[in-house]
Scaffold this motif. Structure first.
Motif, mmCIF file in Angstrom:
data_model
loop_
_atom_site.group_PDB
_atom_site.id
_atom_site.type_symbol
_atom_site.label_atom_id
_atom_site.label_comp_id
_atom_site.label_asym_id
_atom_site.label_seq_id
_atom_site.Cartn_x
_atom_site.Cartn_y
_atom_site.Cartn_z
ATOM 1 N N GLN A 1 -34.714 -56.341 7.513
ATOM 2 C CA GLN A 1 -35.124 -55.537 8.665
ATOM 3 C C GLN A 1 -36.548 -55.862 9.101
ATOM 4 N N LEU B 1 -31.649 -58.723 13.422
ATOM 5 C CA LEU B 1 -31.471 -57.279 13.580
ATOM 6 C C LEU B 1 -30.048 -56.853 13.226
ATOM 7 N N GLY C 1 -36.527 -59.050 11.103
ATOM 8 C CA GLY C 1 -36.077 -58.820 12.476
ATOM 9 C C GLY C 1 -37.135 -58.134 13.319
#
Length: 199
Positions: free
Chosen positions: A129, A16, A132
């Protein structure tokens, strides 16, 4: 706290933060800052890939319901986006860092729109992204096992995840195309058109 939950939380934090750094790359308007931030994003992305591969390898090599098996089972959703990161994102981030490094000799050198458009390419931020985000269901299942096991939870969770990924992808694509348009030089009017206007 159980060991596999600690492992999943650590992996989620690395991915993240890497996704957050990659998302902020196109907003940097100085080449030196872009090079520095790209280096951090690359280091965290490679760390996330290494840790993910280590956990999956440990889960495959062990037998039974060990913490490594439970952590590896939680990473099944991350395999596809992590492969995209390894195949596409790492190469693009390295090229971006080299391009920013070529312009970063002076502290105030602005980052050109073409370089920022490369930083906004969907294959840089989106796979990191998504990787994550793909760990979060495993973290939720490990921290509260009854949360995702109820009836009628899987459908809305999958729909919400797909919509979230689609929204992130559209955002990256729009930002990339906007920066590409700024990077294209304005073509001067043709001399023939100018003569026709001045006759």
């Amino acid at each position: 706290m159980e060991i596999h939950l600690t492992v999943l939380l650590s992996l989620a934090a690395v991915w993240l933060v890497a996704g957050w750094l990659a998302d902020g790359l196109p907003r940097l308007d100085h080449a030196r800052a872009l090079r520095r931030r790209t280096g951090w994003a690359l280091a965290l992305t490679l760390t996330g890939l290494g840790l993910t591969a280590a956990v999956l390898g440990a889960g495959l090599s062990s037998a039974g319901a060990t913490p490594a098996d439970r952590a590896a089972a939680g990473l099944t959703l991350t395999v596809a986006p992590a492969l995209v990161v390894a195949a596409c994102t790492v190469r693009r981030v390295r090229r971006l860092r080299a391009g920013a490094g070529a312009l970063s000799s002076a502290p105030g050198t602005p980052a050109p729109h073409g370089l920022r458009a490369s930083a906004a390419h969907p294959l840089i931020g989106l796979p990191v992204q998504v990787t994550g985000l793909a760990i979060l269901p495993a973290v939720a299942a490990a921290s509260a096992p009854d949360l995702l096991s109820g009836p009628g939870v899987a459908g809305p969770a999958v729909t919400l995840g797909v919509l979230g990924v689609a929204a992130i992808g559209v955002r990256h694509a729009l930002r990339h195309s906007r920066l590409v348009e700024r990077a294209v030089p304005v073509r001067p009017a043709s001399p023939r058109a100018a003569r026709a206007l001045h006759v």
